[in-house]
Design an enzyme around this catalytic site. Structure first.
Site, PDB file in Angstrom:
ATOM      1  N   ASP A   1      15.712 140.276  15.025  1.00  8.57           N
ATOM      2  CA  ASP A   1      15.504 139.045  14.268  1.00  8.57           C
ATOM      3  C   ASP A   1      16.016 139.308  12.853  1.00  8.57           C
ATOM      4  O   ASP A   1      16.948 140.093  12.681  1.00  8.57           O
ATOM      5  CB  ASP A   1      14.029 138.637  14.301  1.00  8.57           C
ATOM      6  CG  ASP A   1      13.840 137.124  14.199  1.00  8.57           C
ATOM      7  OD1 ASP A   1      14.331 136.550  13.204  1.00  8.57           O
ATOM      8  OD2 ASP A   1      13.203 136.536  15.080  1.00  8.57           O
TER       9      ASP A   1
ATOM     10  N   HIS B   1      19.426 138.909  12.452  1.00  6.94           N
ATOM     11  CA  HIS B   1      19.732 137.546  12.029  1.00  6.94           C
ATOM     12  C   HIS B   1      20.125 137.466  10.570  1.00  6.94           C
ATOM     13  O   HIS B   1      20.194 136.377  10.012  1.00  6.94           O
ATOM     14  CB  HIS B   1      18.531 136.627  12.316  1.00  6.94           C
ATOM     15  CG  HIS B   1      18.255 136.456  13.774  1.00  6.94           C
ATOM     16  ND1 HIS B   1      17.211 135.686  14.259  1.00  6.94           N
ATOM     17  CD2 HIS B   1      18.879 136.958  14.874  1.00  6.94           C
ATOM     18  CE1 HIS B   1      17.208 135.736  15.577  1.00  6.94           C
ATOM     19  NE2 HIS B   1      18.210 136.489  15.974  1.00  6.94           N
TER      20      HIS B   1
END
Length: 930
Positions: free
Chosen positions: A257, A284
């Protein structure tokens, strides 16, 4: 005061410069430098191996150590040889206390969900309500705490949760599909704290977020590595939340993430953040949001590479959680292989409802370069809330799609207003040369190779001819080629006879004797006479008739070398045996063996006299056969120290007058002491053909006459057995086509314990040797070692902190210790120990991955880490503040490590196979020995 005195407790003060940024710019307001390791209050050593399964929890002992540790110090978790794993439930680090995890140690988070449950019995259950799990490590309302070291904290996110059929990560993915919440523990939570430090630690496989820092003032992450698979849901790297004065520097993050997500949630704004000199991989991206409702401001991102993140530089929020994000500077950023290299979006959740409209302003991109095509998203909420962005000397890869709405742009001083939507803004598309060398591989956590191998070229240095070519001082070697395989001891069918020893015959005191020592004594006298007469005789031969000679055998320096042999090829039929051990009182030694030395030459009496007045005779005094004569040879003979050999009585005790205990103390439990069967001391060109050397601890002692002085021994078609350090010393010894047997009387066994000087080219060399075992349960456990390097006469260790307050170990001319301060000499530091094993068979009793051991465990006065080469030796010295040239007086490090002496421990062309023990280790030679 020397540097080592100033820098002990394994404190490496490597202050590498302050992060200097002009005060007017966005940044951490603190003056942040590279952290240093805190002093250690307690060392805990691992007792588990991950591959064997983590069967016990270390939670209680770790937490107890943390609770007892004074502020400003740290608990250290250390590996103990192959035992490198700690297994724990939730831990709390107290205020001011640190946790250090050593390079080869790993702290594993338990997968038992019940341990993390906050009381609702829902941790490990997907439900409508989330966040019902405690984190693995909590730092709360603390000041000056931290986590340090080059070791690992592993959250085991990919392992099955105990009692369930899913891992933490699988549970999270299922929750995503089922649109509910996953109750999964975070790895580390920092709450309401000040000046927390993470230094060099590696975090991996977190079930959920790796690190959150909430409502805190002052957090530094320096040299941190975060490593979790790209498909592990909600595994953010580091998330500063409603906090201030944050620095994340020189770190490497790949995860599933956000690599970093700066959040300004309900508890307040996040401000004054410096993200400096970092590298991101899968994840991310460098994110702000999605919670920005309390504001995010004064953020500096400088010198960042992003390689393979889904988004690059990202600010995300929506009307359910939006707020002002301002004064953000991105400087010297290189992005490649990103789907959205620049991704500023106010509609993170398209379905979000609320009135918290996100506003992004005063955002500067200075020398930001996207090197591969990817979507550029600059989407404000509406015309009333445009984002204001400035781009300076930045570039976007050609053919990058654009989504731009409600933005006031300044691109290299060209102002562009996007009132509604645009997808055709002209960017600089030139590839930035400044990014050419900015990307680097993620620093993999490569365990130390505990089984180093020689190359074919290096192995050539360990032939018999090369190893036995020189003698004398290492700094002034004397070339004296010696090939013992060409000697008549090996080649001749029959050897001459000068003396005969027969316990059952009538002795004449001239050529026929009842004891071996009497024959040695006469050969000593005759040798002097023959040399004085300038006789052509080169050697004297003593034939031993079969039998057991229960006596000590002392061979001093001789005028002519002596050969002791039997004509029986079965060496078990001719034995020299006696019992002595290191704790034997001098008085008991006299009582047992004094009569043997009553009428012998003064040189033999001198050897005896050097022991008899000792309180206890010590390890060297326990030798049954003690050889000082150059050129000594033995063939077809067994040398045995019978101490505890017939039957080991683990409950045996003996009175003080026999065992050597201090008067008035409790009886000594006689289980094992050092008990040498054969000691070669300072003698060169000593040769053993088809001999058997039997003992338990310290069976064979090979000792030089002086530091860094080469004396050579050769063992051919021979057999040595024992259990602990049973081949030890600092000479050069070559073992060829022989058997070395480990006995399982103890749970841990070490074949060798070399203490070779760093300058001596060769230590112990084994070539075409069978390393076998006795089939005992301990041996079959496969946890024995080929050796550990004898930390000779150490009184303190500079290589680790001891569990003693204010402990120090400093360099001196002498070795000593009086708690809490000790001294260690250069002489002891240089006894590095060398063993090389070639073309041999190594049985299942030897640990497959970790055959070489540390000298004792970390946290003890006797600790030294295993050192495979001179590079390890020098690195270990410098890590504790000792500069080899400045403090140890080396003229040149190149001269310290010529081709062979630079290698301490290594192997070549060995096979690790299960070997069956001999049918009778006391009566048979090893199978296949030629």
């Amino acid at each position: 005061m020397t540097r080592i005195e100033k820098q002990h407790h394994l404190v490496l003060l490597a202050l590498v410069g302050t992060l200097h940024v002009p005060a007017a710019q966005a940044q951490d307001t603190r003056k942040v430098s590279e952290p240093s390791m805190p002093a250690v209050c307690t060392v805990l050593t691992a007792t588990q191996v991950y591959a064997e399964g983590l069967r016990q929890l270390d939670t209680t002992k770790i937490q107890a150590a943390l609770n007892a540790c004074p502020a400003g110090q740290a608990v250290q978790l250390a590996a103990n040889n192959e035992k490198d794993s700690f297994h724990s439930g939730p831990l709390q680090i107290p205020s001011g206390v640190g946790l250090i995890i050593d390079r080869d140690a790993t702290l594993y988070a338990s997968t038992d969900a019940n341990l993390y449950d906050k009381g609702e019995k829902t941790c490990g259950v997907n439900a409508e309500k989330g966040r019902t799990c405690m984190p693995f490590i909590t730092i709360e309302k603390a000041k000056g705490s931290g986590i340090y070291g080059d070791g690992v904290i592993d959250g085991q996110g990919g392992q099955l949760v105990q009692g369930k059929t899913e891992s933490w990560w699988q549970m999270a993915r299922r929750a995503q599909r089922e649109k509910n919440e996953h109750n999964i523990p975070r790895l580390i939570e920092i709450k309401k704290s000040q000046d927390i430090t993470f230094y060099r630690i590696r975090l991996r496989n977190s079930p959920n977020f790796h690190v959150t820092v909430s409502q805190s003032d002052g957090f530094t992450a320096w040299g941190v590595k975060i490593d979790t698979p790209s498909d592990a849901r909600n595994t953010d790297g580091i998330d500063p939340i409603s906090s201030r004065n944050i620095t994340i520097a020189h770190s490497y993050i790949r995860t599933g993430d956000d690599n970093i997500a700066i959040k300004g949630g309900n508890s307040g704004a996040t401000e004054n953040v410096s993200i400096i000199n970092n590298h991101f991989y899968s994840g991310h991206g460098m994110s702000i949001g999605s919670e920005t409702n309390s504001g995010v401001r004064r953020i500096l991102v400088r010198n960042l590479s992003l390689d393979g993140t889904t988004s690059g530089l990202r600010i995300k929020s929506d009307v359910s959680r939006g707020g002002v994000v301002e004064q953000v500077r991105y400087e010297d950023v290189c992005i490649r292989n990103s789907k959205r290299p620049i991704d500023l979006d106010t509609r993170y959740d398209q379905k979000a409802l609320g009135d918290k409209i996100p506003l992004y302003r005063d955002i500067v991109f200075d020398r930001v370069h996207s090197l591969s095509p990817g979507r550029i998203v600059l989407r404000a909420y509406d015309a009333a809330h445009p984002m204001s962005l400035e781009f300076r000397q930045s570039s976007i890869a050609a053919n990058s799609p654009q989504l731009i709405q409600f933005a006031n742009l300044n691109i290299d001083q060209k102002k562009i207003t996007v009132a509604d939507k645009a997808d055709n803004i002209v960017w600089n598309t030139a590839i930035a040369a400044s990014c050419e060398h900015r990307f680097t591989e993620f620093p993999a956590h490569t365990p130390i190779n505990f089984r180093p191998q020689l190359t074919s070229q290096q192995a050539q240095a360990y032939t018999l001819e090369n190893v036995l070519r020189t003698t004398g001082p290492a700094d002034k070697p004397v070339t004296d080629p010696w090939n013992p395989l060409e000697d008549n001891l090996v080649k001749a069918a029959n050897l001459p006879i000068d003396y005969v020893v027969d316990a059952n015959a009538v002795a004449d005191g001239k050529t026929r004797f009842n004891t071996v020592q009497a024959a040695i004594n006469q050969a000593l006298l005759d040798g002097r006479r023959l040399v004085a007469e300038q006789s052509s005789k080169q050697r004297l031969f003593i034939l031993l008739k079969p039998g057991t000679y229960q006596e000590l055998l002392y061979v001093p320096a001789t005028a002519l070398p002596i050969t002791v042999y039997s004509n029986e090829s079965d060496a078990t039929k001719t034995k020299i045996a006696a019992s002595a051990h290191a704790a034997l009182l001098g008085a008991a030694y006299i009582h047992r063996y004094g009569a043997q030395f009553a009428q012998v030459d003064s040189s033999i009496q001198e050897m005896y006299a050097s022991l008899k007045d000792r309180p206890v005779i010590g390890t060297s005094g326990s030798a049954i056969a003690w050889i000082r004569g150059h050129g000594f040879q033995a063939k077809n003979i067994t040398f045995q120290n019978t101490y505890n050999k017939d039957q080991v009585d683990t409950k045996a005790e003996c009175p003080n007058t026999v065992c050597g205990a201090t008067a008035g103390t409790a009886p000594v439990v006689v289980v094992q002491h050092q008990a040498v069967a054969l000691m070669v001391e300072g003698a060169d060109k000593v040769q053993f053909e088809n001999v058997r050397v039997l003992g338990f601890q310290d069976t064979l002692f090979l000792k030089s006459s002086a530091i860094a002085h080469t004396a050579r021994s050769f063992f051919h078609r021979s057999y040595v057995e024992g259990n602990v350090d049973f081949i030890f010393g600092d000479t050069t010894a070559y073992f060829y086509r022989s058997e070395i047997k480990s006995l399982g009387d103890r749970s841990t066994s070490y074949v060798t314990a070399p203490n070779t000087n760093v300058r001596t080219p060769y230590g112990f060399v084994f070539n075409e040797v069978n390393f076998t075992h006795d089939g005992s349960a301990n041996a079959l456990a496969g946890k024995f070692y080929l050796g550990r390097q004898w930390f000779h006469t150490q009184k303190c260790t500079p290589y680790a902190t001891i569990n003693v307050a204010s402990y120090r170990c400093t360099l001196s001319d002498v070795d000593g210790y009086q708690a809490p301060v000790g001294t260690i000499s250069k002489k002891v530091l240089e006894t590095v120990g060398k063993t090389v094993i070639l073309n041999s068979k190594i049985g299942q009793h030897i640990h497959l991955q970790h055959p070489w051991a540390d000298w004792n465990k970390k946290g003890s006065l006797a600790f030294r880490p295993v050192q495979f080469s001179v590079a390890d030796y020098l690195r270990n010295l410098t890590q504790v503040g000792l500069q080899p040239i400045q403090h140890l007086g080396y003229d040149s490090l190149d001269n310290l490590a010529p081709a062979t002496s630079g290698i301490f421990l290594s192997e070549f062309n060995n096979t690790h196979v299960p070997l069956q023990p001999s049918a009778d280790s006391q009566k048979t030679m090893p199978t296949g020995v030629k």
